[in-house]
Design an enzyme around this catalytic site. Sequence first.
Site, PDB file in Angstrom:
ATOM      1  N   LYS A 131       3.614 -11.854   4.599  1.00  0.00           N
ATOM      2  CA  LYS A 131       4.699 -11.587   3.463  1.00  0.00           C
ATOM      3  C   LYS A 131       5.502 -12.821   3.762  1.00  0.00           C
ATOM      4  O   LYS A 131       5.984 -13.456   2.770  1.00  0.00           O
ATOM      5  CB  LYS A 131       5.409 -10.507   3.778  1.00  0.00           C
ATOM      6  CG  LYS A 131       4.607  -9.039   3.475  1.00  0.00           C
ATOM      7  CD  LYS A 131       5.457  -7.872   3.531  1.00  0.00           C
ATOM      8  CE  LYS A 131       4.697  -6.618   3.649  1.00  0.00           C
ATOM      9  NZ  LYS A 131       3.536  -6.516   2.857  1.00  0.00           N
ATOM     10  N   GLY A 166       0.887  -1.314  -0.058  1.00  0.00           N
ATOM     11  CA  GLY A 166       0.010   0.098  -0.026  1.00  0.00           C
ATOM     12  C   GLY A 166       0.863   1.413  -0.128  1.00  0.00           C
ATOM     13  O   GLY A 166       0.292   2.287  -0.442  1.00  0.00           O
ATOM     14  N   ASN A 167       1.941   1.197   0.446  1.00  0.00           N
ATOM     15  CA  ASN A 167       2.954   2.321   0.547  1.00  0.00           C
ATOM     16  C   ASN A 167       3.416   2.759  -0.628  1.00  0.00           C
ATOM     17  O   ASN A 167       3.878   3.673  -0.852  1.00  0.00           O
ATOM     18  CB  ASN A 167       4.395   1.878   1.573  1.00  0.00           C
ATOM     19  CG  ASN A 167       3.852   1.698   3.052  1.00  0.00           C
ATOM     20  OD1 ASN A 167       3.294   2.800   3.644  1.00  0.00           O
ATOM     21  ND2 ASN A 167       3.528   0.568   3.305  1.00  0.00           N
ATOM     22  N   LYS A 178      -3.139  -9.318   0.259  1.00  0.00           N
ATOM     23  CA  LYS A 178      -2.481  -9.546  -0.986  1.00  0.00           C
ATOM     24  C   LYS A 178      -1.137 -10.381  -1.272  1.00  0.00           C
ATOM     25  O   LYS A 178      -0.769 -10.753  -2.301  1.00  0.00           O
ATOM     26  CB  LYS A 178      -2.455  -7.844  -1.818  1.00  0.00           C
ATOM     27  CG  LYS A 178      -1.316  -7.266  -1.031  1.00  0.00           C
ATOM     28  CD  LYS A 178       0.050  -7.042  -1.699  1.00  0.00           C
ATOM     29  CE  LYS A 178       1.076  -6.335  -1.117  1.00  0.00           C
ATOM     30  NZ  LYS A 178       1.147  -6.305   0.383  1.00  0.00           N
ATOM     31  N   LYS A 232      -7.447  -8.153   9.236  1.00  0.00           N
ATOM     32  CA  LYS A 232      -6.834  -7.331   8.143  1.00  0.00           C
ATOM     33  C   LYS A 232      -6.795  -5.964   8.591  1.00  0.00           C
ATOM     34  O   LYS A 232      -7.972  -5.388   8.554  1.00  0.00           O
ATOM     35  CB  LYS A 232      -7.259  -7.788   6.897  1.00  0.00           C
ATOM     36  CG  LYS A 232      -7.050  -6.953   5.834  1.00  0.00           C
ATOM     37  CD  LYS A 232      -5.802  -7.754   5.177  1.00  0.00           C
ATOM     38  CE  LYS A 232      -4.950  -6.476   3.892  1.00  0.00           C
ATOM     39  NZ  LYS A 232      -3.418  -6.738   4.017  1.00  0.00           N
TER      40      LYS A 232
HETATM   41  P1  ADP Z   1       2.436  -3.403   2.862  1.00  0.00           P
HETATM   42  O1  ADP Z   1       1.417  -2.198   2.601  1.00  0.00           O
HETATM   43  O2  ADP Z   1       3.668  -3.254   2.108  1.00  0.00           O
HETATM   44  O3  ADP Z   1       1.676  -4.748   2.800  1.00  0.00           O
HETATM   45  P2  ADP Z   1       2.422  -3.754   5.946  1.00  0.00           P
HETATM   46  O4  ADP Z   1       2.299  -2.499   6.741  1.00  0.00           O
HETATM   47  O5  ADP Z   1       1.276  -4.669   5.683  1.00  0.00           O
HETATM   48  O6  ADP Z   1       2.679  -3.061   4.279  1.00  0.00           O
HETATM   49  O7  ADP Z   1       3.763  -4.545   6.314  1.00  0.00           O
HETATM   50  C1  ADP Z   1       4.914  -3.805   6.377  1.00  0.00           C
HETATM   51  C2  ADP Z   1       5.200  -3.417   7.715  1.00  0.00           C
HETATM   52  O8  ADP Z   1       5.601  -4.609   8.469  1.00  0.00           O
HETATM   53  C3  ADP Z   1       6.287  -2.681   8.176  1.00  0.00           C
HETATM   54  O9  ADP Z   1       6.109  -1.116   7.873  1.00  0.00           O
HETATM   55  C4  ADP Z   1       6.915  -2.992   9.520  1.00  0.00           C
HETATM   56  O10 ADP Z   1       6.462  -1.765  10.417  1.00  0.00           O
HETATM   57  C5  ADP Z   1       5.755  -4.189   9.634  1.00  0.00           C
HETATM   58  N1  ADP Z   1       6.832  -5.194  10.300  1.00  0.00           N
HETATM   59  C6  ADP Z   1       6.043  -6.158  11.541  1.00  0.00           C
HETATM   60  N2  ADP Z   1       7.185  -7.043  11.878  1.00  0.00           N
HETATM   61  C7  ADP Z   1       8.092  -6.883  11.100  1.00  0.00           C
HETATM   62  C8  ADP Z   1       9.486  -7.537  11.050  1.00  0.00           C
HETATM   63  N3  ADP Z   1       9.724  -8.560  11.656  1.00  0.00           N
HETATM   64  N4  ADP Z   1      10.338  -7.150   9.992  1.00  0.00           N
HETATM   65  C9  ADP Z   1       9.801  -6.129   9.254  1.00  0.00           C
HETATM   66  N5  ADP Z   1       8.950  -5.300   9.347  1.00  0.00           N
HETATM   67  C10 ADP Z   1       7.932  -5.878  10.088  1.00  0.00           C
HETATM   68 MG    MG Z   2       0.218  -5.549   4.144  1.00  0.00          MG
END
Ligand code: ADP
Ligand code: MG
Length: 312
Positions: free
Chosen positions: A274, A16-17, A212, A133
Amino acid sequence: MTRTHDKDILLVALGGNALIRQGERGTIEEQFANLRGPMRQLALLAQDRRLIITHGNGPQVGNLLLQQESCPDIPQMPLEVLVAQTQGQIGYLIESTLEEELRCLKGRRRHMVSLISYVVVNEHDPAFREPSKPIGPVYSKEQAACLPWPMMLTPKGYRRVVASPQPLTIVEKEEIRRLVALDFIVICCGGGGIPVVREGRSFHGVDAVIDKDLASACLATEIDADTLVIATDVPGVALDYGTPSERFLSILTLADAERHLAEMQFQPGSMAPKVEAAVRFIHKGGGHAIICHLDQIAAAVAGNAGTAIVHG
Ligand code: ADP
Ligand code: MG
């Protein structure tokens, strides 16, 4: 499965970023500007690869929900219809920006299509009973306490949560496979896909948002992609994330990934899906899976950035 393609298939899942960065309101100017960097990299990567782009929709679908809830005179649409709307809106932003970047490279014209995509889920998925979610804006603790929806504390702050069932299969996988074989760049599975359940011969939409990253892994496996890249706003996967002992990993083996997932090292709804997506793709025979920063997609594909999830 027998390989029939000459060029590698790269599937990039954009977070989303890629459109709305932390702290931004998400104006259309911001969304177009944020896409520029990732699209420049994808245009370069597409020169000698087949390319599929999937994308999140958390902020956008949350904003649409807020918009419709603030206007009670207009009939409310269920979440799956809002997901369909975001596939159209984000598909347009990605397609037009990528088209411009491809033109800058002055190569041969590439065909491109944004595909409305459905993803099958199980109507008895336990996720329907436990919203997980995060969608929409980030709220403070005080604001969150006054809101009527289920909320979750994420590393970014408090966010509204909705049901997120597991993706079982991508309905348009054959269409996507054929378009990719024709060297079309395909933008699909936006927002994790429109969640549908099967009932006899018909499908119907359900009120949920599929993750996603998990939908992208499902598609990557089903169309036999070579590389799955999950691009987000951190450099990769960290252990002890957000603590003084935080360390980002360049390699994560399947065994370690599964152990850390079980130990809850990764936040549910953000990093956990992820890692889970990368693990599923590699388990089912995928070649390369990398989690990286949106600014480092090309470096990650070259093996110089991000966290690679590997056998072992
Ligand atoms: P996207 O929109 O790319 O799916 P998300 O916010 O769902 O982004 O996932 C990315 C976020 O996951 C990062 O901004 C971070 O804050 C978070 N995060 C949580 N645990 C971890 C981890 N172990 N390592 C890296 N990032 C993490
Ligand atoms: Mg996400």
